[in-house]
Structure formats: C-alpha cells, structure tokens
Design an enzyme around this catalytic site. Sequence first.
Site, PDB file in Angstrom:
ATOM      1  N   HIS A 532      11.423  28.488  47.951  1.00  0.00           N
ATOM      2  CA  HIS A 532      10.347  30.219  47.897  1.00  0.00           C
ATOM      3  C   HIS A 532       9.589  29.999  46.524  1.00  0.00           C
ATOM      4  CE1 HIS A 532      14.013  29.083  45.457  1.00  0.00           C
ATOM      5  NE2 HIS A 532      13.649  30.168  44.984  1.00  0.00           N
ATOM      6  N   ASP A 534       9.214  31.966  42.537  1.00  0.00           N
ATOM      7  CA  ASP A 534      10.063  33.621  42.063  1.00  0.00           C
ATOM      8  C   ASP A 534       9.519  34.573  41.817  1.00  0.00           C
ATOM      9  OD1 ASP A 534      12.285  31.544  42.136  1.00  0.00           O
ATOM     10  OD2 ASP A 534      12.139  30.904  39.879  1.00  0.00           O
ATOM     11  N   HIS A 604       9.307  25.731  45.146  1.00  0.00           N
ATOM     12  CA  HIS A 604      10.821  25.045  45.327  1.00  0.00           C
ATOM     13  C   HIS A 604      11.567  25.147  45.803  1.00  0.00           C
ATOM     14  CE1 HIS A 604      11.258  28.507  42.435  1.00  0.00           C
ATOM     15  NE2 HIS A 604      12.337  28.850  42.287  1.00  0.00           N
ATOM     16  N   ARG A 614      28.291  22.739  42.527  1.00  0.00           N
ATOM     17  CA  ARG A 614      27.501  22.325  41.741  1.00  0.00           C
ATOM     18  C   ARG A 614      27.642  23.478  41.338  1.00  0.00           C
ATOM     19  NH1 ARG A 614      22.061  24.446  41.994  1.00  0.00           N
ATOM     20  NH2 ARG A 614      20.466  22.426  41.644  1.00  0.00           N
TER      21      ARG A 614
END
Length: 660
Positions: A532, A534, A604, A614
């Site tokens: 996508h 931002d 990204h 994570r």
Amino acid sequence: AACEGKLLLSAVLTSSAAFLEPYDLLYDNAVQAFYNGDYRNVVRFMEGALSTHREVRRTRVRCRLRCQDQHPFGKTFSDLRFFDVVLRRAACMNRCIEEKLGAQSVHKVSEDVVQDFNRRIPYNYLQLAYQKLKQTDKAAAAAHTYFQANPEHVEMGQDLEQYKDLQNVREEHFVDREARPHQHSFTAAVRLYDKGDYDAAVSLFEDALLEYYKADVECRALCQGPQKFEGHDHLRYRYSLHELISDHFTQVLHCEHECVRDLATRPGRLSPMENYLPLHYDYLQFAYFKVGRLEEALQCALTYLLFHEGEEFMTDNVDYYREMLGHDGKPREKAAWYLRRHKQELELLLIGSQTMGVEFTEGVSYQHETLKQTLDYQLHNILLLCTMLQYLLGGPLIYDSVKLVQDSVALNGTQRVLLDQVISEDECADLQQLAHAVTMAGDGYRGRMSPHTPNEKFEGATVLKTLQYGYEGRVPMKSARLFYDASERARRIIESYFMLNSTLHFSYTHLVCRTAITGQQDHRNDLSHPIHADNCLLDPEANECWKEPPAYTYRDYSALLYLNGDFEGGEFIFTEMDAKTITASVKPKCGRLVGFSSGGENPHGVKAVTSGQRCAVALWFTLDPLFRELERLQADEVILALDTQSVWNQGLNINPKDEL
C-alpha cells in the site's frame, strides 16, 4: 466481562424473531470463533452478519423512499410546511425501520466495521473457514467474492488458482456474491455484443439500464442519513439553524452527486469506468441497428448526444437513422431527467461549497480533466524533478549515535532512508516491555483484532494511553516517557534528514506488535501487511496511486522504528507501483529506523511474520498543522505538566478516546 455482555445482548436480541441481530455483533462473534478454531460458528455468525448487513441496507432504502413518497414537500412552501414534512418523514422512517430492525441505536456500527464490509473482509474469513470445513465449492465462491474487491491480494489469487485445480470445484462456483446487478448485466451484455449476439445483448443492456437507475435511486436514498461534518463542531460553535440545514443538505447533495462515480466504479477499482452510463446507449444504438430496429437505434443515439453534445461519430449516426426512417426522434426521457437533476445538483453544490467549503468533483466518468488540472500536474512534476537531487543527498542526522545505513539510491527509490542506532538496546527492551503491558488487540484506537491478516495477532497502543497507564502506576512512567521521547527523536531525524523547510507534525503515533498465530503458519503465503501507500490509494493495474479518500491524504512522511529482530519473517519491503516487484527489503532489528515519503513513489508492505513477535513504533507525519494528532497534543500537555511537577497536585484530565 465484555464477552459476557456481547453474549447476553445476543441472547436478548435473538429471543425476538421480529428483530435482527446487529451485524457488527455477529461479525465480532465470527472473528472470535475464527481465533478459537470454531469454523462452524465462523460460518454461522459470518453468514448471519452478511445477511443482516444486506437487510439493514434494504430496509433503510425501502423506508426512506416510502416515507419520502408519503410526505412530499409539494409546490407550496413555507418554513412551517418545510418542518412539518421533515418531522413527519423522520417519524415515518423511525417507525418503518424499527418495525423491521428493532431499535436503530443497536444497528449503529463503527466506521471500521463499515469499511471491513466495504472491503469484503468477511469473505476472507469465510474462505478460510469453508476451506477448513472441506466445503471447497463455498470456499471458492467466498475467495472469488473477496478477490473481486481486492485484486492486489496476490495470495488470494493464488488460492483461486488452486481451487480451479480441484475436482469438485466447477466454474459456476466462482461467483461474486456481492455483484452489483447493473454492472453484472452490463458486463454480460458486452460479452454477447462482442460475440455478435445483438438480440441477446439488447435485452441485457436494457436490463443493465433499469438496474442502473434503480441503483441510483437506492444510492441517493442512503445519502439521506446522518452526515459527517469534518472540521465542524456545531454544538460548540452553535451555528444558526439555517447554517446547520445548509451544511447538512450540502453534504447530502455531495453524497448524491458521488453516486454517479460510485455506480460506475467496479469493486476493487479506485476510479470509475470511463463514459459508463452513456456507453450503454452507444452499445444499444448499434445493437438495435444490427437487428433492424432503427427507431430504437435513433432514440439511443439521440440519448447518447445528451451526454456528449455534438460528438461527430454519433451525430453522423443520427443523420443516417433519420434519413433511413424519414423522420426525427426523441431521446429517452429518463436520461434527460437524470441529466437535468445532475445539472441542478452541480449548481446547488457550487452555492453550498461557498458557505461551508465542501470540495466536490464534477468528475462524472464521461467528463475529461480540465486544462488547469493538467497544468498543475505538469508544474508538480517539474518541481519534483528540481528537488530530486536534494532528496537524494539527505541532511544531517542530529544525533551522534545514529548511523546512515542506506540512502535513497541504495534503497532503489526516492525519499527513502535506513538508519541504525536510533535508540539503544536497553531502550528497545524497555519499549518491548511497555508494549506487552499496554497494547490491546487492534490498532490502538478502535481495537480491530487483525486488520491485515487473520494469521497474526495485531496489538497496538497510542502515546497518550501509555502516559495514562504511567500516571495510574500500571507501567513505569519512565517507560511511558521513553515512548514519547523516542517518537520525538524519530520526528526530528526525519525532519532534518529530508531537509524540510517547515515543521513536521505528528499525524499518528502507534506502538504496535504483530504476533504469528501458532498453528496457522503452514502453507501460509499472505503478507503481514499488504502492499500500500500511506497517503493515496494504490491501483496496481492502472499503475497509479489516487490521492483521494479514504486514504489519509494529509500524511507526508512515514517512519518505522524497530524494537527487535528475534522473529522469523516480517521484512519490510518497498515495491514498484505494480505491488509485486520488490525494490528493497529491510530486516528489522533493535534501533533500526526506515523513513520515507508517504506518497505513491513509495509503495510498501510487510512480509508474513511466521514465528515470534515483531514490535515497532509506527509513525506518520504531516506538514499541515490542521491535521496534527490530537492525542499527541494532549500528550504534550501531560509531559509539560510532568516536567513542571504540577501534575501531582492537579491530576490529569485525559480522554483516551479523543482523536482526529
């Protein structure tokens, strides 16, 4: 306790056959069942949620249209007459809707749930549940339905290919369960037209037109509900009655005007089909000509010219039909009325936009970009080229400990940077401990369990929430303060490195962890976070990124500060606009920061986290002070109070639900 409350509410609601269970409750129950591995209840609750969602929509449309017909404004008009009609319509709609649905307040759902249903997320869960239950025909239908609205989801495309290879799955199982009738008929008609079956094509094109105008009426009826007034707080500012009415009806008009774009936009696409409604009449005029029905051919050709007055090829066709028939014809009244109303809407919107600053697009699919827009776009490109070298060079890093690992060139893009040692090992450990204590399931604001993939648990918290926990003694205030300070350090680095001439403001600050769900990693091939951009809507097929809602168009820069690297998978990746070609990959580790501009130049995503957890501090920034993060401003006040020690005497007035 929350689960018990939901089950109690479910029991109460299901005890009355006249009322529907709220679809957000059913949806939540389905998601919980999914994480519990109860796939039969996933199907039961999710299918129920989809059914209720459709029924709520049908009921609202039916009731609003019925009450509109029962209580018309009429030709005579006065203030009392206006309010009499408004009040009677409101009472009529409340009675009508509550007779079918029960109390309307029960069916008010969050914007997140609405967006999930718009994006067809329930079908992703259904596909996996049906697959587990070995009902592959239904799994194929669910997967196909989801994929139509999410064509960028590479893994679902791969799943569909696998379904096609199964013996008990046939072509007719691949149906779009959410297909819009007008688009379905139009697509089928075009196929017949291309095959030369003009008789059958005519029938389907006419069906498509009937369905289109019906869908238009329904879309406009749905616009009659509550509206959002961005940037307007009517309770606080106490606008006059006429200003309130003007604002509301301008928003309604804007919504109705957008129905043209909505009806012409296929699922999973970001822009409407070019020339959509007029194209029906273009196809029809030629198809009628091919089957020898020249009267209808002339009528459709004249109708097309209502949309594109003077277009040469159609004008020639009209002249031919007139000559062959020996008389003139008239365009279809339905289309003429439709265009008259559209023109009136534009005129009213121009008036309304002057009073409340509403932006709207005259961009019906059959209108072209203006010269001004073209020049603005060209100027933007020139400025972008002129500043490219500046972006590649990069500015100072401010802090001595911070090390430049890769610049834009090394990362194969523009306005990208990778830095190490932004925070220390001890600070990473403190922030990880903080994350375990304060994060809640979801995005930190609204608590969506798994907004990106059902194979990972997603947990997040905002900076204000952590400070509140610190003040209440639930976490060390030192750790809560570290989250605030580390995010500020990242903001200053990004502002300096990209040599910005104005202040960079926080748009959203988010402490987030993604945890691989045990037992769901075998044969997994999805992403932790799909590709996508931002601040714009990525359209890989068109190789474009559309800077339009629901994208966060005000975001200018983004950054991720990683807290650990002891997990498997989870690499951050940059791609080309196609959302497939990886241009750079970043392996997270403690103190590593990746920063980049938020636009379509930097698509990204995150590869699947297949083992472990994570954690990172996710940051979005804006150059527009109007879009500063409200929670951040409140956090600034808390920090100021802490620094002056006045907090111990005065207490904190924090509302963690406040947000922009």
